[in-house]
Design a protein around this motif. Structure first.
Motif, PDB file in Angstrom:
ATOM      1  N   ARG A   1       0.821  -1.212   0.000  1.00  8.77           N
ATOM      2  CA  ARG A   1       0.000   0.000   0.000  1.00  8.77           C
ATOM      3  C   ARG A   1       0.854   1.260   0.000  1.00  8.77           C
ATOM      4  O   ARG A   1       0.537   2.238  -0.691  1.00  8.77           O
ATOM      5  N   PHE A   2       1.943   1.244   0.768  1.00  7.74           N
ATOM      6  CA  PHE A   2       2.772   2.442   0.923  1.00  7.74           C
ATOM      7  C   PHE A   2       4.052   2.396   0.094  1.00  7.74           C
ATOM      8  O   PHE A   2       4.979   3.174   0.333  1.00  7.74           O
ATOM      9  N   ALA A   3       4.103   1.521  -0.906  1.00  9.26           N
ATOM     10  CA  ALA A   3       5.337   1.298  -1.663  1.00  9.26           C
ATOM     11  C   ALA A   3       5.863   2.558  -2.344  1.00  9.26           C
ATOM     12  O   ALA A   3       7.071   2.760  -2.434  1.00  9.26           O
ATOM     13  N   ASN A   4       4.988   3.415  -2.819  1.00 11.47           N
ATOM     14  CA  ASN A   4       5.426   4.603  -3.556  1.00 11.47           C
ATOM     15  C   ASN A   4       5.143   5.887  -2.791  1.00 11.47           C
ATOM     16  O   ASN A   4       4.811   6.915  -3.379  1.00 11.47           O
ATOM     17  N   THR A   5       5.299   5.800  -1.466  1.00  8.56           N
ATOM     18  CA  THR A   5       5.043   6.955  -0.602  1.00  8.56           C
ATOM     19  C   THR A   5       6.245   7.182   0.311  1.00  8.56           C
ATOM     20  O   THR A   5       7.253   6.464   0.236  1.00  8.56           O
ATOM     21  N   ASN A   6       6.123   8.151   1.175  1.00  6.86           N
ATOM     22  CA  ASN A   6       7.182   8.425   2.154  1.00  6.86           C
ATOM     23  C   ASN A   6       6.975   7.662   3.468  1.00  6.86           C
ATOM     24  O   ASN A   6       7.717   7.868   4.428  1.00  6.86           O
ATOM     25  N   VAL A   7       5.963   6.798   3.506  1.00  8.57           N
ATOM     26  CA  VAL A   7       5.704   5.992   4.704  1.00  8.57           C
ATOM     27  C   VAL A   7       6.460   4.666   4.588  1.00  8.57           C
ATOM     28  O   VAL A   7       6.384   3.998   3.556  1.00  8.57           O
ATOM     29  N   LYS A   8       7.169   4.305   5.645  1.00  9.02           N
ATOM     30  CA  LYS A   8       7.893   3.030   5.685  1.00  9.02           C
ATOM     31  C   LYS A   8       7.216   2.093   6.680  1.00  9.02           C
ATOM     32  O   LYS A   8       6.778   2.519   7.748  1.00  9.02           O
ATOM     33  N   VAL A   9       7.150   0.816   6.316  1.00  8.24           N
ATOM     34  CA  VAL A   9       6.566  -0.199   7.186  1.00  8.24           C
ATOM     35  C   VAL A   9       7.585  -1.311   7.384  1.00  8.24           C
ATOM     36  O   VAL A   9       8.087  -1.873   6.407  1.00  8.24           O
ATOM     37  N   VAL A  10       7.894  -1.604   8.642  1.00  2.23           N
ATOM     38  CA  VAL A  10       8.946  -2.558   8.981  1.00  2.23           C
ATOM     39  C   VAL A  10       8.345  -3.707   9.788  1.00  2.23           C
ATOM     40  O   VAL A  10       7.670  -3.483  10.793  1.00  2.23           O
ATOM     41  N   LEU A  11       8.591  -4.934   9.362  1.00  3.22           N
ATOM     42  CA  LEU A  11       8.177  -6.116  10.118  1.00  3.22           C
ATOM     43  C   LEU A  11       9.391  -6.681  10.841  1.00  3.22           C
ATOM     44  O   LEU A  11      10.413  -6.976  10.220  1.00  3.22           O
ATOM     45  N   ILE A  12       9.266  -6.822  12.151  1.00  2.35           N
ATOM     46  CA  ILE A  12      10.367  -7.314  12.976  1.00  2.35           C
ATOM     47  C   ILE A  12      10.043  -8.737  13.419  1.00  2.35           C
ATOM     48  O   ILE A  12       8.945  -9.002  13.939  1.00  2.35           O
ATOM     49  N   LYS A  13      10.975  -9.656  13.196  1.00  7.21           N
ATOM     50  CA  LYS A  13      10.761 -11.063  13.539  1.00  7.21           C
ATOM     51  C   LYS A  13      11.843 -11.522  14.505  1.00  7.21           C
ATOM     52  O   LYS A  13      12.879 -12.041  14.087  1.00  7.21           O
ATOM     53  N   PRO A  14      11.613 -11.348  15.808  1.00 10.10           N
ATOM     54  CA  PRO A  14      12.599 -11.835  16.772  1.00 10.10           C
ATOM     55  C   PRO A  14      12.528 -13.355  16.913  1.00 10.10           C
ATOM     56  O   PRO A  14      11.453 -13.958  16.807  1.00 10.10           O
ATOM     57  N   GLY A  15      13.689 -13.948  17.158  1.00 12.62           N
ATOM     58  CA  GLY A  15      13.706 -15.325  17.612  1.00 12.62           C
ATOM     59  C   GLY A  15      13.474 -15.330  19.113  1.00 12.62           C
ATOM     60  O   GLY A  15      13.208 -14.276  19.709  1.00 12.62           O
TER      61      GLY A  15
ATOM     62  N   GLY B   1      17.223  -1.476  12.489  1.00 17.41           N
ATOM     63  CA  GLY B   1      16.383  -1.854  11.358  1.00 17.41           C
ATOM     64  C   GLY B   1      15.324  -0.809  11.052  1.00 17.41           C
ATOM     65  O   GLY B   1      15.031  -0.520   9.896  1.00 17.41           O
ATOM     66  N   ILE B   2      14.751  -0.234  12.118  1.00 11.34           N
ATOM     67  CA  ILE B   2      13.759   0.820  11.936  1.00 11.34           C
ATOM     68  C   ILE B   2      14.404   2.067  11.331  1.00 11.34           C
ATOM     69  O   ILE B   2      13.857   2.698  10.424  1.00 11.34           O
ATOM     70  N   GLU B   3      15.561   2.419  11.838  1.00 11.01           N
ATOM     71  CA  GLU B   3      16.271   3.609  11.349  1.00 11.01           C
ATOM     72  C   GLU B   3      16.591   3.490   9.860  1.00 11.01           C
ATOM     73  O   GLU B   3      16.488   4.460   9.105  1.00 11.01           O
ATOM     74  N   SER B   4      16.970   2.284   9.430  1.00 11.07           N
ATOM     75  CA  SER B   4      17.332   2.090   8.023  1.00 11.07           C
ATOM     76  C   SER B   4      16.119   1.815   7.138  1.00 11.07           C
ATOM     77  O   SER B   4      16.240   1.766   5.914  1.00 11.07           O
ATOM     78  N   GLY B   5      14.960   1.609   7.769  1.00 12.16           N
ATOM     79  CA  GLY B   5      13.745   1.364   7.002  1.00 12.16           C
ATOM     80  C   GLY B   5      13.716   0.005   6.336  1.00 12.16           C
ATOM     81  O   GLY B   5      13.093  -0.167   5.279  1.00 12.16           O
ATOM     82  N   GLN B   6      14.361  -1.001   6.963  1.00 11.98           N
ATOM     83  CA  GLN B   6      14.346  -2.341   6.390  1.00 11.98           C
ATOM     84  C   GLN B   6      12.921  -2.874   6.295  1.00 11.98           C
ATOM     85  O   GLN B   6      12.080  -2.603   7.145  1.00 11.98           O
ATOM     86  N   ARG B   7      12.678  -3.672   5.278  1.00  9.35           N
ATOM     87  CA  ARG B   7      11.339  -4.237   5.096  1.00  9.35           C
ATOM     88  C   ARG B   7      11.064  -5.311   6.143  1.00  9.35           C
ATOM     89  O   ARG B   7       9.981  -5.356   6.728  1.00  9.35           O
ATOM     90  N   VAL B   8      12.032  -6.207   6.359  1.00 11.34           N
ATOM     91  CA  VAL B   8      11.906  -7.273   7.357  1.00 11.34           C
ATOM     92  C   VAL B   8      13.201  -7.332   8.155  1.00 11.34           C
ATOM     93  O   VAL B   8      14.293  -7.314   7.580  1.00 11.34           O
ATOM     94  N   VAL B   9      13.073  -7.403   9.464  1.00 16.79           N
ATOM     95  CA  VAL B   9      14.228  -7.490  10.350  1.00 16.79           C
ATOM     96  C   VAL B   9      14.136  -8.779  11.153  1.00 16.79           C
ATOM     97  O   VAL B   9      13.277  -8.916  12.027  1.00 16.79           O
ATOM     98  N   TYR B  10      14.987  -9.747  10.829  1.00 16.10           N
ATOM     99  CA  TYR B  10      15.136 -10.929  11.679  1.00 16.10           C
ATOM    100  C   TYR B  10      16.180 -10.608  12.735  1.00 16.10           C
ATOM    101  O   TYR B  10      17.236 -10.047  12.422  1.00 16.10           O
ATOM    102  N   THR B  11      15.895 -10.946  13.984  1.00 11.89           N
ATOM    103  CA  THR B  11      16.852 -10.686  15.044  1.00 11.89           C
ATOM    104  C   THR B  11      16.805 -11.790  16.096  1.00 11.89           C
ATOM    105  O   THR B  11      15.711 -12.144  16.549  1.00 11.89           O
TER     106      THR B  11
END
Length: 250
Positions: free
Chosen positions: A172-186, A216-226
């Motif tokens: 939805r936000f692919a061509n906007t200034n909004v970033k969405v980050v999914l974080i997947k902790p182990g 990950g949030i600062e860099s605007g990563q799409r998915v962050v595994y940690t």
């Protein structure tokens, strides 16, 4: 010099969220909004943050995490004092799988807290970020959402819902200034996983996970595994053929 930010943290009393808040406090943001269910614990966290970043405005708010109307009204209220630069949705609980199998009330609660509630908060923030065409929305999911496993499939199903929902927001936000980050902790060393630690499970230090979340949030990563190794572990698990997967006790 970094511009000051307004940061909103949902589920602010979770161990990962608290550590993230401390890291952000070092950056001296203009405002940190804490949203929680446990007022006493949230007040303690707010007091700690005020010491760490005395120039910032620290706000402590409570809401029913399953009331869609209250959630929408709360996020609207937060935006009345200015746009949110970073929103972290961090709440959840780790249910006992066998208990969920035997009690549909517990099963429903687990699905609501870990799946429905984060999605409601995400949509409320997305509504406001779309209007502002700015902001980063980060949602904590879990590696458990990558493939259903008999040991925690109720929790995993809720986190799978979050993952699918975030994919839609990212599109939805692919061509906007909004970033969405999914974080997947182990598995992480928090009060939520204390029983796993007692059984000898190896858990990641919460401060390490929080640092990777903030980066990950600062860099605007799409998915962050940690920790990052979980991206490899889950790639293997996702791609195991069923005839092999069904023999595993996981």
């Amino acid at each position: 010099m970094k511009l000051k930010k307004k940061i909103a943290i949902i589920g602010a009393t979770s161990a990962i969220a608290e550590q993230c808040a401390r890291l952000w406090a070092k950056e001296n943001p203009s405002e940190i909004v804490l949203v929680s269910r446990n007022q006493e614990k949230a007040e303690r966290i707010a007091s700690d943050l005020k010491v760490r970043t005395p120039d910032a405005v620290i706000t402590n708010l409570q809401v029913d995490f399953l009331d869609a109307g209250q959630i929408q009204e709360l996020i609207h209220h937060i935006y009345q004092s200015g746009n949110v630069d970073v929103a972290l949705i961090a709440h959840g609980s780790l249910p006992d799988q066998e208990a969920c199998q035997n009690d549909l009330v517990l099963c429903r609660e687990a699905l609501d807290v870990n799946g429905i509630s984060p999605v409601l908060f995400a949509e409320a923030f997305a509504m406001q970020m779309q209007k502002a065409n700015s902001g980063t929305l980060a949602i904590i999911g879990s590696v458990a959402g990558d493939r259903g496993r008999k040991s925690n499939y109720t929790y995993g199903a809720a986190k799978g819902l979050v993952a699918g929902y975030v994919q839609g927001l990212q599109h939805r936000f692919a061509n906007t200034n909004v970033k969405v980050v999914l974080i997947k902790p182990g598995p992480t060393d928090t009060p939520m996983t204390a029983h796993l630690k007692q059984s000898g499970a190896k858990l990641a230090p919460v401060d390490r996970v929080a640092a990777e979340v903030v980066r990950g949030i600062e860099s605007g990563q799409r998915v962050v595994y940690t920790p990052k190794i979980w991206s490899v572990i889950m790639m293997v698990i996702r791609n195991l053929p069923h005839f092999v997967f069904k023999r595993l006790d996981i």
